[in-house]
Design an enzyme around this catalytic site. Sequence first.
Site, PDB file in Angstrom:
ATOM      1  CD  GLU A 118      14.543 -22.035  53.333  1.00  9.89           C
ATOM      2  OE1 GLU A 118      14.412 -21.602  52.179  1.00  9.89           O
ATOM      3  OE2 GLU A 118      14.981 -23.168  53.587  1.00  9.89           O
ATOM      4  CB  SER A 399      20.775 -65.333  52.364  1.00 16.53           C
ATOM      5  OG  SER A 399      21.662 -65.579  53.429  1.00 16.53           O
TER       6      SER A 399
END
Length: 779
Positions: A118, A399
Amino acid sequence: MSTDEPQQPAQEPTGADPGKGKAKKPGRPKRTGWRRLVPTWRMLLGGLIGFVLLCVGLFALGYFLVDIPPANSAATAQSNVYLYADGTQIARDGEVNRENVKLAQIPKAVQHAVLAAEDRDFYSESAVDPKAMLRAAWNTVTGKGKQSGSTITQQYVKNYYLGQEQTVSRKVKEFFISIKLDREESKDDILEGYLNTSYFGRNAYGIQAAAQAYYGTDVENLTTAQGAYLAALLNAPSAYDVIAHPENKGRAVARWNYVLDGMVKEKWLSAADRAAMTFPVPDEAKGQTGLSGQRGYIRDAVRDFIIDNKILDEDTLATGGYRITTTLQKKKQDAFVDAVDDRLMAQIDKDARKVDRNVRAGGAAIDPANGKVLAMYGGIDYTQQYVNNATRRDYQVGSTFKPFVFTSAVENGSTTQDGRVITPNTIYDGTDKRPVQGWDGGTYAPENEDGVSYGPITVRAATDKSVNSVYAQMAVDVGPGRVKATAIDLGLPESTPDLTASPSIALGPATASVLDMTEAYATLANHGKHGRYTLLESISKDGEDVELPEQDTRQSVGRESADTTTSVLQSVVEGGTGTAAQAAGRPAAGKTGTAEEDKAAWFAGYTPDLATVVAVMGQDPDTGAHTSLYGAAGLPRINGGGFPAQIWAQFTKKALAGTPANDFDLELEDGAEELPLPSTPAETDTSPSAPATSDEPAPPTSGPPATGGATTGDQDGGTDQGQTEGQTDGGTTDGGTNGETDGGQDTGGTTTDGGADGGGPLNGLMSPSGRRSPQEAAR
């Protein structure tokens, strides 16, 4: 001495005024034309001095007027309330989970990890970084993403003293308070406050709560690798939770590597220790008690939807106090839970079968007319299974992807390799392991379920039986890139993992979520009109409504393309692998699918009024690894035509109870009409149970079978085999195998789900001649 010559008078300077003493210097010529618009250096200097004095004055004014306020309500944040569409409460965010610790309790390595993530210059820099703020503002304006440009001091001020609202006044206050705080408190005190107030996801505020939430330990016991992961979470707490969002693991690991590399660069970690580290996978989260059942799954899905669509950012939403009304309908939500319990969970016995511990289910239902999510099933209980199975993107769709290939064929007016337009009646060669033609990426010869060769077969029949060799060839005929584009147009995110443009795309290696697939099938149900799904009716706070994005509905594929696909999928329900869906008692269209090694089974279907997708998945509860479902619920295999289709049917019947059973209103492409059954002479057999004729329409004999190509591709094998409940569930089956060849050829794998009525070795499938064998007929 005098002279007789007269003195000459002195000459007057040019321009001098006679009788007025000393002459003036000539004046500066006046600026004319464009020169008048250019400021002089005196003007520039004066303006600069004025600007500096103004800034100094404003800074002094702001510094003396803005005091350090008492701590804000973030430490006791309000709850967000989540509601069903009718106003009934779903969930309320629990109390803020925070346990403050002293900086001395936090290992130096963990502190350094946070700084590396940070603010690496925290101890040497001032409280604010004007350059970073300007850079962040520029990046935001130019579309490079929102960036705060804030130091750790500024982030702490925002968390502890102010709020998360994105306003100019808040940023101004943050600026001055940060400067004052930096003068009045030590860097260690500020870092301690920051680590105790930052949000890490999983309702964990502060580093101690995060250590418990992700690794089940106190902060002082965190390893450097674990600390680096928690530091990485600060950038995107929910998105980087690799348990809740396994599809984002790559991004989370990249951020983790960035943190560790930063520690090495700052000499907080040796290169040797860095090289020895492996990613520390966090524990599976334990949901809050108040979020048991489906409540936690819904809360998380809605929260992610709000953040992903930039309606509110994560920090702002975390402050609480929002009243969030969803599109979910309580009766339909309850019906989904009942369907899963009745059809699947009632068959699960974790004491008798170890594999039953791995069974999970996910489902979603969308109104095709408006994209509203009406029900969602995330798992058996949020407090037991934290990951939402309706939104996760890490299981192959199998499928259920094949209808997108056919839709793309119609949409693009595609033809076979020998020039015949692709319609439901187009004949393909359904021979097992037949190499596809027209593809130069290598040999690709996918295997059909159980190695069955069908010979000449229509597209409609190949869809009923989910014939891999046909659909792999069709993907090449259409073009894998066009197939991918159509899938995205229908609703799959472009970022869907393994959505690659190769022939294997037809067999479903992509890992879209259940909710993604529901959106795509809803587009088919809505005649090709696509609108992004929504989970929100409204959001408000303190009586003020939050603006929601408009629902943008457009014709993403032509109506004939969508409707012709629907007609083909009706056949799947009427006589293919999805006959269990007939129990809904409604006109329906759908498709079954199974992932590689039976790790997931799917049924995706819709009526004119409701699109629903159900998936049953296998996952080890201890390791989180995907597992096959072989043997689960006492069955050899679990396939899409079994539990998923049964759940779909029960839910759909209950969800639509009391409404008309509308028929599909379809506009089909030319040549798409279903052909009448051919008249064939009856076959005789000595067995009294042998059939006189085939119980499936034989494919037309006119026209050569289509030929087609080959591919490289990811392995995406799988099986959809016949499934019974007890002894039988009506006989619908859908099977498949994982095709693979040696010799350096990339097969791409297969996911299949072929089948018709019956059971047995060929699951009641037609023989290549188009007739069932006497042995199968006897079943």
